[in-house]
Design a protein around this motif. Sequence first.
Motif: not given
Length: 599
Positions: A25-32, A34-35
């Motif tokens: 979930q944290q990886e997805i949050i980072n992608d949202i 950053e991108q």
Amino acid sequence: VAAVKDEPGVVVARTAMFTCSDATQQEIINDIQEQKLDGIVVASCSPKLHTFTFRDMSKRAGLNPYEYSQVNIREQCSWTHTDDKVGATEKAARLVRAGIARTRLTQPLEPIVVETIPKVVVVGGGVAGMRAALGLAEIGLAVFLVEREADLGGWVAGFAEMYPHGKDGRALATRLEERIRRHPGITVFTEAEVVGKSGSFGNYEVSIRVGQGRPETAGPDDTASQTAGPDTTAPETTGPETITVEAGSIVVATGFDSYEPELGEFGYGLDGVLTLPEFKRHVEAGEGPLSYNGKPVRTIVYIYCVGSRQPEGNEYCSRYCCTAAIHSSLQVAAKTASSGAAAGAAAPRISQYHLYRDVRSYGKYELLYNESREKGDLYLRFPDDEPPVVAEASVGGRVATDSGGQGHRLTVTTRDLLTGGAELVIPADLVVLVTGMVPRGNDELVRALKLPVGNDGFFNEIHPKLRPVETVVDGVLICGACQSPKNSAEAVASGLAAVTQSASILKRGYAELDPLIAVVDPNACEWCGLCLEACPYDAPRRVEEGGKEVAFIDRAACKGCGGCVPVCPKDAIDLLGYTDAQIRAMIDGLLQELTPCQT
């Protein structure tokens, strides 16, 4: 990933072992972040499991939660096609493409906020309903407790000693009832039924038909209106009256009925063949050594799974009845021992045979099973396809006797798989049919509250683990044995879960509803009423707008089922989150050809 990573608009495409884990979930949050993504598709398990998980994750990332789509490639794909991995992979790619196509056309939506009334209607006055009513009242919510019978307590009020604590069921029910009647926040309606519901989540108007007299309340003026509010009217006559109360939620705890065997089923109807509830009442009512029709009882045969686990009928296991039968046999042993001690003589021996398919005395209740065996009870396992046969013992004017010369009125013929399938003929004084739970008939209540009923006849929760007391009708909760067979401890636990769920909504004063609802284009609508006929929630209303009659959707009442959309002859209705444009885009995504490298 190969099939979708180059789709228009896709910025990130990756796999994860456990997508719902905190780390992923944290990886997805980072992608949202950053991108600067404005949409997300999670392709994993059923949306029933983790819709709220990923919506909350989206909010933490600053993304509107309704611009997230869940694609089910587990239950509806990989688990379904274990014999065709290539085909399953292609299907998964198509499903994900459809999810991407839908997400491209999503719009940021905001939850519908509704104010809630801090009052609850509890339907059913058994232990689950009474405990729920007390729990709700003790945290400051007004409660209307509606019981169909003349007295509170349900099944427990008819029990004496209960397992495993040995406490008296009648005393437990009486203490609960005394606390309820003393509490100023609880209004009790006995000989009453819920017959109607209107309004929307958080603001229901519930119709209660009261059979006799005024409702009973612990308030100082003894009037229902004091607790229910100024719009509540109490009946002044002794005949049936229908009153209306306002409530923010409804807790259904209507309990169960015991299976009633057909005449001839396992000998039912013969003298000495009793159901388990009948046997319990007989044991608890008598004094001294156990007898039946004036004759001492020396042999008892218990036949398990009567009304449960039937190939045609009730296929489910009732769970509680194995332990209940074992507990009854221990009561018989204790009663026999105490009567012998009181007489200053050796206790008369009672032989008890338990004929079973499987013993499901689970958890700490297995101690009762061990105690029963230690006291001499015999357990015989019969084949699933060869149930025991019960018959009258008298043949040609003679009565069957056991090895001690004792005459018996019945015989039970069975095969015991534990001794190589040997056939046994057991002479018996009493045969106890260990009957399971069946759903209680509540057709009027089901219609009034639109309760979801499962194939087994019990009420259905949304999810047995994640949302165990909620139904698909917002604000209508279920608990106790009306949703599945439960013992009293499990029923009370689910009643308290319903308290927690109601309180989390009503104590806050407002609730947030999904905005994925139907909307009407008033320019295209020409009121015909077909949408109202199709809606199970009565959400469409006829209103005047622009000099003509058009449909208007009650936002709080609409559940987003989409039933009104296809029946509209003018295509004037759309469903937010699943608009016509989104559905067409999903179909196009499903039908899009895959390249060889993608398959």
